[in-house]
Structures are given as structure tokens and as C-alpha cells.
Write an enzyme that holds these catalytic residues in place. Structure first.
Site, PDB file in Angstrom:
ATOM      1  N   ILE A   1       0.818  -1.219   0.000  1.00 64.06           N
ATOM      2  CA  ILE A   1       0.000   0.000   0.000  1.00 64.06           C
ATOM      3  C   ILE A   1       0.847   1.263   0.000  1.00 64.06           C
ATOM      4  O   ILE A   1       0.330   2.363   0.008  1.00 64.06           O
ATOM      5  CB  ILE A   1      -0.978   0.042   1.201  1.00 64.06           C
ATOM      6  CG1 ILE A   1      -0.236  -0.231   2.505  1.00 64.06           C
ATOM      7  CG2 ILE A   1      -2.135  -0.905   1.000  1.00 64.06           C
ATOM      8  CD1 ILE A   1      -1.100   0.006   3.738  1.00 64.06           C
ATOM      9  N   GLY A   2       2.141   1.114   0.006  1.00 65.07           N
ATOM     10  CA  GLY A   2       2.946   2.333  -0.031  1.00 65.07           C
ATOM     11  C   GLY A   2       4.418   2.035   0.158  1.00 65.07           C
ATOM     12  O   GLY A   2       4.798   0.966   0.642  1.00 65.07           O
TER      13      GLY A   2
ATOM     14  N   GLY B   1       9.732   6.009   3.680  1.00 64.45           N
ATOM     15  CA  GLY B   1      11.133   6.388   3.727  1.00 64.45           C
ATOM     16  C   GLY B   1      12.032   5.235   4.146  1.00 64.45           C
ATOM     17  O   GLY B   1      13.186   5.171   3.766  1.00 64.45           O
TER      18      GLY B   1
ATOM     19  N   GLY C   1      11.038   1.747   4.194  1.00 67.38           N
ATOM     20  CA  GLY C   1      10.743   0.399   3.750  1.00 67.38           C
ATOM     21  C   GLY C   1       9.421   0.362   3.007  1.00 67.38           C
ATOM     22  O   GLY C   1       8.840   1.392   2.692  1.00 67.38           O
TER      23      GLY C   1
ATOM     24  N   ASP D   1      11.714  13.047   9.695  1.00 68.60           N
ATOM     25  CA  ASP D   1      11.230  12.950   8.311  1.00 68.60           C
ATOM     26  C   ASP D   1       9.742  13.286   8.249  1.00 68.60           C
ATOM     27  O   ASP D   1       8.964  12.552   7.653  1.00 68.60           O
ATOM     28  CB  ASP D   1      11.515  11.550   7.755  1.00 68.60           C
ATOM     29  CG  ASP D   1      11.252  11.476   6.256  1.00 68.60           C
ATOM     30  OD1 ASP D   1      11.232  12.547   5.600  1.00 68.60           O
ATOM     31  OD2 ASP D   1      11.049  10.361   5.745  1.00 68.60           O
TER      32      ASP D   1
END
Ligand code: NAG
Ligand code: NAG
Ligand code: NAG
Ligand code: NAG
Ligand code: NAG
Length: 932
Positions: free
Chosen positions: A638-639, A642, A644, A761
Site C-alpha cells: 500500500i505504499g 522512507g 521500507g 522525516d
């Protein structure tokens, strides 16, 4: 016959069975009934009186609490789900003493919404602490509260309470701490508060309280802390403070107090912090303050204090911070400041101080900030200032200082801002290459001569205008890759503009006017788009810029690069590309091979030792995740975050949907200490905050690391903002809420947990939304887990466009980087798109006080145009968000507000924009800092 015989026999048999059964029952039940009988017979007499009274008390207490609960808003009621039944001592937020009387009621930061009207205080006569701070309570503070005669601490701070402070609070004779700050209380302080003989700490800051302080406060002999900032108090301080001998902290900032500073403000000689920023105090510094050796922080800027500065202050061994700017002090600076060994910040700008800067300043070795700008100082800058190794910000601008700039300034490795503009300085500019943190350098309006030095720090602003600089502009200036604003105007520079200027990709403002420059201008955006005035009055500049003639073809665009050089460059470039291709192919094939291996060996992986910190009743197992994601099949991805790849896993066995982040394997180094590693993640799983994605646990073994998070269906902020359709549903109220959520989460991680965590982040990718558009920050603490693994770490440097420029070059990691990223995200939410360079541009236009373009842009023009402009209350909130994102930019990062301050401003104060939204410009929002 047989049947005749049989019947009685059968009956007999049945009755025999019944008998046996009864016997059995008696045998089984006898001891039970015996014990029952015996216990009840022994305890009965006691239970009758004590127990009944207890039960009655508990019922009274629980009824009072439940009545209040049902009066709260629906969502708040669900937050108190443990409040059921009739034993309140077990409920959340409640503690009782041995006799089941409630003594502590602590529901701080629950987000409860409602009034105090329905809370029957008389039901808790033994209450010692009442803490309802950081909620959304509104309405008045009930008079009935004065009945709690045992109360020692009352904290109602950070709510939306209104009306006057009830006079009955004067009856709380045992009260030690009274916190009513950050509400909208109005009226004057009741004089009855002067009867609180035990009162030690009183904070009424950030309300709408008016009138003078009551004279009765002179009787608060135990008072140690008195905080009254941000109200509308007026008049003089009506008492002598003779009896306030324990006063340690006195904060009167941002009111309209008049008259003199109280004569005996430091009578007890324990005063540590005295602040009275922006009031109307007049007259000299009182004798007691002069002798007050306990002082640590003093901020008196923005008053009309006067007197000879040289005689007003003594030697303060503990003093860290002294700010006296914008007053009417005169006279010569005393040498006492150099004897304040712990002094880190001294600001006395905008007064009427004259004379020389004493070399004794060099003895205040911890000095970080020295701002004595806008006075009438003369003489030379003492060499000794160049030895203040911790100096971060030195501002001497707008004085009459003459002589040379000490060459030792070039050794100030911590220096970030140096402003010596508008003086009579002469001679050479020293090389500043060792000032690696220097980002702001203003030497304009002096008589500096000869050449521009070759070495500077990592400058963003360089202003050398209005001097007598000669010779050519050095090529090395092109190395200033972070430079945003360059002003070399009004000098006598000659020759070409170096071709190296092409490399200054951040350059946005440039002014080369009034020199003797010639030849082509670099063909970059800053030069092409600069106004006409930026190049006028030179010898012969040409190029693409507005108002300039195009260069004659005979002049090469790069006068310093000959043809041979060009060919070498092309060959190098080709070589580089080939090497790059090899590297990419290599890396990809290694990665693929690894992936295959991992896929082939899920079983083996499982059998190796991995450890878990499930806070999820032990049900989740590695196998479940493998099964749910079909061994990390792409279709469950699903994405890509930064750190993994993220998969959605529906764990059928446990009935949960979770997000699983599959990280790169950790190095042996970090796994060498599995205990530390587990405890680190263990701590992260403990974090519970509404606006932080919950980390359920992790699973790790040498080949992979999985982090298991709460799954949020709303997707990322970035995705919502990039879809026109979703962006329209994402209205202003929701947007302001998201900013609040992000601020609250960051504040929590930076300030409220025992070991602060820096996210590193923050970006719109990492802010996830649930179905109600509530923000949840993901990946908190990931940086921390990976921290030990240095090889992993160096490859990561935050997300481009969200990192503070002044921090991007330093490897130092602190909460400032998060604060900057927060500002970007906040702007992104209200603008509907990434703000680009807006923040740096605004900060610079402020620093160089030019009226450049972004300064005059109206806020409404940059707001997300897919929505109708906000109106009414939410318009104010949108202005506040913009203000928090853009204010105080000119200050060095360490003086900008913390996330805690930002979050408090967002959640607790009703902000009213001084101008209607339609008239607010970005320049208005970039206001100076004014936090204490
Ligand atoms: C201070 O307390 C004394 C007695 O304790 C009382 O007589 C006096 O009126 C009080 N002062 C003020 C200003 O309230
Ligand atoms: C100081 O305290 C004494 C007794 O506690 C009281 O009589 C007196 O009025 C107080 N002084 C002032 C200025 O309030
Ligand atoms: C302050 O200090 C000076 C010199 O040390 C002394 O003469 C004076 O009496 C002191 N004043 C007070 C109010 O303590
Ligand atoms: C000076 O500051 C240091 C560090 O904050 C502290 O340990 C020390 O006690 C201070 N010295 C004095 C005299 O206050
Ligand atoms: C450059 O400096 C000159 C003189 O100090 C000033 O007048 C001008 O406005 C500055 N240019 C810019 C773009 O700030």
C-alpha cells in the site's frame, strides 16, 4: 401380575435414586453453606455500619461523576468508558484514599468537552488535587469549587473557560498550586486570592484578565511563582513586595503595567526569573534588582526603563539570559557583564548607549548571543570578541563603530549570524571559511575596502553593499551553493561576473548595481528574473535579464572556460554516466537476488530466532503476516515509505487489519545488543497518542525487520491534497484540525515523554488520515531504531523540501528539523500544495528588510483555491496556522517557538487576526518572535 409387581418396584427405585441425589447435593453443598453461614455471622455487625457508609459514599461519588459524564459531549463520554458502575476508585483518572474517598481527580489532556456546571464538587470533600488541564472545557468556573477546603492543587489550565475567577477560591486555604492559564477568563483578579496563605505557585497567564493586581497579593508570603503574562492588566504594581520573600519567578510580560519596577522585587534574594516584556514600566532599575545575585533570566525589553546602564546592573554569577532592548538606557556598558560567567545571551539593542565595547566582554566565555545594535557605540571592536568560541549571533549594526573587523572572527566556528552593517568599519574583510555555520553575513554600509574574501561559511545571505570593495568578484563565491540573497551593490567591483555563479542554484535575489562590472550575466533564473535596478550603473553588463542588451555573439557565454576544457568536461560526463549505469545494474541485480532468496526461505526464516514485543495479546505471529500478505506479494503493497515497503495485512486469525512495514535488514552491529534494541521498540509500543500511528510491535530476525502498525484507511495527506476531488471534501475545519493534530503529536514526542523523540522525516507522506480526517503521524521513532545502524543512517537525509536549509548541512539532529518540517506541512495543508521556497524567501526578505515580492503577497492568494475562502472563526484559525508557519523566521532557529508552544497556541487560544483575512499579507505573518 408381573406388571403389577413391577410398578411399585420401579417407584421404589426412583425414590431411591432421588434420595441418593439429594444426599450427594447435601454433601457437596454443606461446607459451602457452612462457610457462608460462618463468614456472614462473623462480619455482619461491622459491615452494617462501615460497609453501608462506604457503599453510600461510593454511590454518592459515582453518581456525581456519572452525572457530570453524561453532561459532556458525546465523544468525550466515550473517552470515559471506564466510568461505569458504582466503584469510582477504579475508574480512569480517579484515586482514592484508604476510606474510598476520592482524593485525586486527574483528567489532563483527555480532550473532554463540556462545562463544569454539572460537577458537584461537594461530593468530594477530601479532594487534594483537581487537574482538568488541556481539555476543551468551557463556561465559568463554578463558585461551588470554593467548598473543597482540602484542595492543594487546582489545575484548569488550557481550556476555554470564561467569565471571572470566582471569589470563593479565596477559601481554599490549603491551596499551594493554582493554574488557570490559557483560558478566556475575564474581569479582575478577586482580592480574595490574597487570602491564600499557602499559595506557592500561581499562573493566570494568557487570559483576558483586566485591571490591576489586587493589593492583597502583598500578603502571599509563600508565593514562589507568579505568572501573569498575556493578559490586559494595567496600572502600577500596588504593593511593595516586602512580604514576598520567596519569590523565584515573576512574569509580567505582555500587559499594560505602568509605573516603576517594584522596589523590593528581589527582597528575598532568591529571584531567578524576572520578565516584563512589552509593558509601560518607567524609571531606573531598582536597587534590589541591581544586587540580586540569584538572577538567571531577565527579559525587560519593550518598556521605557531608563537610567545609566553602566550603574544599573551588578555581577550575577548565575545569569544566563539578559534582554533589555527597546528601552531608554544610556551611558557606557559596564565591565560587569564580562564577570557574569554563565551569561549566554545579552541583548541591549535600540537604547541610547554610548562609549566603547569593553574588552572585558571577552571574559563572558559562554556568550552565544550579543546584540547591542542600534545604539551610539563608538571605538573599535575589541579583538577579545573573536575569542568567544560559542558565539552564534553577533549584532553590532547601526552604531558608530570604527576600525577593522578582528581577523579572529574567522575562527568563530559556531557563528551563524554576523551583522556589522551601518558602522564606520574599514580595512579588509577577514576570511570566514572556518565559520562553517555562518548563514547570514551583513557588512553593508561601512568603509570596507580591497577585495571580497575567497572563503565564507555556508552563507544564505551575503550583503556587502555600500562599501569600497574593489577588484574582481572571486570565482570562489560561486561555491556558495546555499546562497539565496546576494547584494554587492554600491562598490567599485570590476571585471566579469564569474561563470561559477551558474552553480548557485538557490540564488533568488541579486543586486550588482553601482559597480564597474562588464560582460555576460550567468543565465540562471535569479539573473534572468531580477529587476532592472539590480544591474544598473555598471560598465557593460549584457545577457537575458530584463532591460539588458543581449550579449554580442563574439563573447562566449563562459569567458573562463575554453574549448579544450569543454571537451574534457564532456568526456568526464560520459564516463560518469557509464559508471552510474553499472552501479544501478549491479545494485538492482543484488537486490533481486536477495529478494528471491528471502522468498525461498520463509520457513527457515521463521525458525531462526526472532523476538517480538507484541502488545497485541500474543496472537500475532510472523506466520500470520506471511500468510496474510502472501509472502509480501505486491498486490498487498500500500505504499513505499522512507524506510521500507508497507503492506496491508488482514490477520484472519486475530481479526485485525494492520499495516506491516518491511524494513531493510539491520546490520549485525545493531543486533549485537538485542536487549537495547527490544527495549527501544518496547518503549515505542508504549506510546499512546491520538495523533500518532500506533506501533503494535515488531518482528525481527537477521533477514528482515517488520514493524506492525495500526492501519488507517484515509491514506496520506499527500494523496488527499493531490486529488482535486478529495481536496474539496477536505474543508478548512478539517485542515486546521489536521495541523493541530500534527502539532500536538510533535509536541508530545518532543516534550511530554521521558525521552524525547525526533521524527526527522515529517512530510505530507508521513501524515496519515483516518476516516474522520484526524491526522496520525507515522514512522515516529523509526529514526531512533535505525540510529544505531550508521551505514543505513547516512543514506537518509529527510525528505527534500521539508528540511530546514540551515540544518541541511549540519549532521546535528535535533527537534529544530521537525519544527521546520512542520511549518512546511502546515503551509502545504492550507495552500493545497508544497510551498516551495516560500519559507526561505520570506525569512530572507525579512532579514534583509527589503520589500521583495513574497512579502506583499496576500495570504488569500496562496490559499488552496479549490475551496472557497474560509470565513468567520475558521478564517481566524487559518490565519493563525499561516502565522505559526511563517512567524519569527528571521530569528536563529534556536529562538523560534518550540512545538509545545506552537501546539498550545493552536489548541488553546482563540486567535483573532488583527486584519480581515482578505487584507493579511505574508509579510504581516512573518512577525518577530514574542514568546517568553
Ligand atoms: C494582609 O493580612 C493582614 C492580616 O493577615 C490584614 O490585616 C491585611 O488587611 C491584609 N492586607 C491586605 C492588603 O489585604
Ligand atoms: C506583611 O505580612 C504581615 C503579617 O504577615 C502583615 O501584617 C502585613 O500587612 C504584610 N505587609 C503587606 C505590605 O502586605
Ligand atoms: C546593594 O549592594 C551595595 C554594594 O554592594 C550595598 O552598598 C547596598 O547596601 C546594597 N543594597 C541593598 C538594597 O541590598
Ligand atoms: C553555570 O551553568 C552550568 C551549566 O548550566 C551550571 O552547572 C552551573 O551551576 C552554573 N553556575 C552558576 C554559578 O550558576
Ligand atoms: C542592496 O543594498 C543597497 C544598499 O545597501 C540597497 O539600497 C538595496 O535595496 C539592496 N538590494 C536588495 C535587492 O536588497
Amino acid at each position: 401380575m408381573a406388571s403389577l409387581l413391577k410398578k411399585p418396584l420401579r417407584n421404589e427405585l426412583i425414590s431411591y435414586r432421588v434420595f441418593l441425589l439429594l444426599l450427594l447435593l447435601v454433601i457437596i453443598l454443606a461446607p459451602v453453606s457452612l462457610t457462608l453461614a460462618s463468614t456472614s455471622s462473623i462480619t455482619f455487625p461491622f459491615d452494617d455500619t462501615n460497609g453501608k457508609a462506604k457503599v453510600a459514599k461510593e454511590r454518592k461519588q459515582s453518581e456525581a461523576l456519572l452525572k457530570w459524564k453524561t453532561s459532556l459531549h458525546i465523544k468525550s463520554q466515550s473517552l470515559l468508558s471506564s466510568w461505569i458502575g458504582s466503584t469510582p476508585c477504579n475508574w480512569v483518572g480517579i484515586s482514592c484514599d484508604n476510606s474510598e474517598s476520592i482524593v485525586h481527580l486527574n483528567l489532563s489532556t483527555y480532550g473532554l468537552k463540556g462545562t463544569l456546571h454539572n460537577l458537584s464538587f461537594r461530593s468530594f470533600p477530601n479532594l487534594l488535587t483537581l487537574d482538568l488541564s488541556y481539555n476543551l472545557l468551557y463556561g465559568p468556573i463554578p463558585q461551588e469549587l470554593g467548598i473543597l477546603s482540602s484542595l492543594s492543587e487546582l489545575d484548569l489550565s488550557s481550556n476555554n473557560l470564561t467569565h471571572a475567577i470566582p471569589t470563593s477560591l479565596g477559601n481554599l486555604s490549603n491551596l499551594r498550586n493554582l493554574y488557570l492559564c490559557e483560558n478566556q477568563l475575564s474581569g479582575s483578579i478577586p482580592q480574595e486570592l490574597g487570602m491564600l496563605g499557602s499559595l506557592s505557585n500561581l499562573d493566570l497567564s494568557s487570559n483576558n484578565l483586566t485591571h490591576s493586581i489586587p493589593a492583597s497579593f502583598g500578603n502571599l508570603t509563600k508565593l514562589a511563582t507568579l505568572i501573569l503574562h498575556k493578559n490586559k492588566f494595567s496600572g502600577p504594581i500596588p504593593f511593595k513586595m516586602n512580604n514576598l520573600t520567596r519569590l523565584k519567578i515573576l512574569d509580567l510580560c505582555y500587559n499594560q503595567f505602568t509605573g516603576h519596577v517594584p522596589e523590593n522585587v528581589c527582597i528575598g534574594r532568591v529571584l531567578e526569573k524576572f520578565t516584563a516584556i512589552d509593558n509601560h514600566f518607567i524609571g531606573p532599575i531598582p536597587q534590589s534588582l541591581r544586587n540580586c545575585t540569584s538572577l538567571v533570566r531577565v527579559r525587560l525589553q519593550g518598556n521605557q526603563l531608563s537610567g545609566n546602564i553602566g550603574e544599573s546592573f551588578g555581577v550575577y554569577p548565575h545569569l544566563v539570559y539578559m534582554e533589555l532592548s527597546y528601552n531608554n538606557f544610556y551611558g557606557v556598558l559596564s565591565t560587569n557583564w564580562g564577570k557574569c560567567q554563565n551569561l549566554t545571551s545579552l541583548r541591549i539593542s535600540n537604547n541610547d548607549i554610548s562609549g566603547k565595547i569593553s574588552p572585558e566582554f571577552g571574559k563572558a566565555i559562554l556568550l552565544h548571543v550579543l546584540d547591542i545594535s542600534s545604539n551610539r557605540l563608538d571605538g573599535e571592536i575589541p579583538e577579545e570578541l573573536g575569542r568567544l568560541a560559542f558565539l552564534v549571533d553577533l549584532n553590532l549594526h547601526n552604531n558608530k563603530i570604527s576600525g577593522n573587523i578582528p581577523s579572529d572572527f574567522g575562527m568563530l566556528s559556531n557563528l551563524e549570524q554576523l551583522n556589522l552593517a551601518e558602522n564606520n568599519l574599514s580595512g579588509l574583510i577577514p576570511e570566514l571559511g572556518h565559520c562553517r555555520k555562518l548563514w547570514y553575513l551583513n557588512l553593508s554600509n561601512n568603509q570596507l575596502s580591497e577585495h571580497i574574501p575567497f572563503q565564507f561559511g555556508n552563507l544564505q545571505v551575503l550583503d556587502l553593499s555600500q562599501n569600497f570593495l574593489m577588484e574582481e568578484i572571486p570565482q570562489q563565491l560561486g561555491d556558495l551553493q546555499a546562497l539565496v540573497s546576494l547584494n554587492l551593490s554600491h562598490n567599485s567591483l570590476f571585471g566579469f561576473v564569474p561563470s561559477t555563479f551558474d552553480r548557485m542554484l538557490s540564488l533568488t535575489y541579486v543586486d550588482l548595481s553601482y559597480n564597474r562590472l562588464e560582460g555576460p550575466l550567468p543565465n540562471t533564473k535569479a539573473f534572468r528574473e531580477a529587476p532592472n535596478e539590480a544591474f544598473r550603473n555598471n560598465k557593460g553588463l549584457c545577457g537575458n535579464a530584463t532591460g539588458l542588451e543581449a550579449c554580442p555573439i563574439t563573447i562566449s557565454n563562459y569567458p573562463h572556460v575554453n574549448r579544450g576544457n569543454k571537451i574534457v568536461k564532456i568526456i568526464l560526463l560520459l564516463l560518469g554516466i557509464i559508471i552510474l549505469i553499472f552501479v544501478i545494474v549491479g545494485v538492482t541485480s543484488i537486490l533481486c537476488r536477495r529478494k528471491k532468496k528471502a522468498r525461498n526461505k520463509p520457513k527457515e526464516a521463521h525458525h531462526q530466532n526472532f523476538f517480538t514485543v507484541w502488545s497485541y495479546d500474543g496472537k500475532m505471529l510472523y506466520e500470520n503476516i506471511i500468510e496474510a500478505t502472501e509472502n509480501f506479494d505486491e498486490k498487498h503493497c500500500i505504499g513505499v515509505g522512507g524506510y521500507g515497503i508497507v503492506y496491508k495485512a488482514e490477520l484472519l486469525a486475530a481479526g485485525h487489519v494492520v499495516a506491516v512495514k518491511k524494513m531493510h535488514p539491520l546490520s549485525n552491529e545493531s543486533m549485537a545488543n538485542p536487549k537495547a534494541f527490544t527495549s527501544e521498540i518496547g518503549a515505542l509500543t508504549e506510546i499512546r497518542h491520538r495523533d500518532i500511528v500506533k506501533l503494535h510491535g515488531f518482528c525481527s530476525h537477521p533477514r528482515c525487520l517488520l514493524l506492525v502498525y495500526e492501519f488507517l484507511e484515509g491514506g496520506s495527506l499527500e494523496r488527499i491534497l493531490s486529488s482535486d476531488e478529495q481536496a474539496k471534501d477536505f474543508d478548512w475545519v478539517k485542515r486546521v484540525n489536521v495541523v493541530k493534530g500534527v502539532a500536538s503529536a510533535l509536541s508530545y514526542m518532543h516534550h511530554d515523554i521521558s525521552y524525547p523523540i525526533i521524527h526527522r522525516d515529517i512530510s505530507s507522506k508521513n501524515v496519515l488520515l483516518d476516516s474522520e480526517y484526524e491526522a496520525h503521524i507515522s514512522d515516529f521513532g523509526t529514526a531512533r531504531i535505525l540510529n544505531s545502524d550508521s551505514s543505513y543512517w547516512t543514506s537518509f537525509a529527510g525528505t527534500f523540501g521539508y528540511t530546514a536549509p540551515e540544518l541541511a548541512y549540519t549532521l546535528e539532529v535535533n527537534e529544530k528539523s521537525d519544527i521546520y518540517s512542520f511549518r512546511v506541512v502546515a503551509l502545504e495543508v492550507i495552500m493545497g500544495r508544497h510551498p516551495g521556497d516560500l519559507i526561505s524567501l520570506l525569512s530572507l526578505s525579512f532579514a534583509s528588510s527589503s520589500t521583495s515580492v513574497p512579502h506583499n503577497v496576500l495570504l488569500k492568494e496562496v490559499l488552496d483555491q479549490r475551496l472557497a475562502h474560509p470565513t468567520n472563526k475558521v478564517a481566524n484559525e487559518v490565519v493563525l496556522v499561516a502565522k505559526l508557519a511563517l512567524s519569527c523566521l528571521h530569528a536563529s532557529p534556536q529562538y523560534r517557538p518550540t512545538m509545545q508552544q506552537v501546539s498550545q497556541k493552536l489548541t488553546t487560544r482563540k486567535y483573532t487576526s488583527p486584519n480581515p483575512l482578505d487584507m493579511v499579507t505574508l509579510g504581516d505573518l512573518n512577525a518577530p518572535c514574542n514568546s517568553t
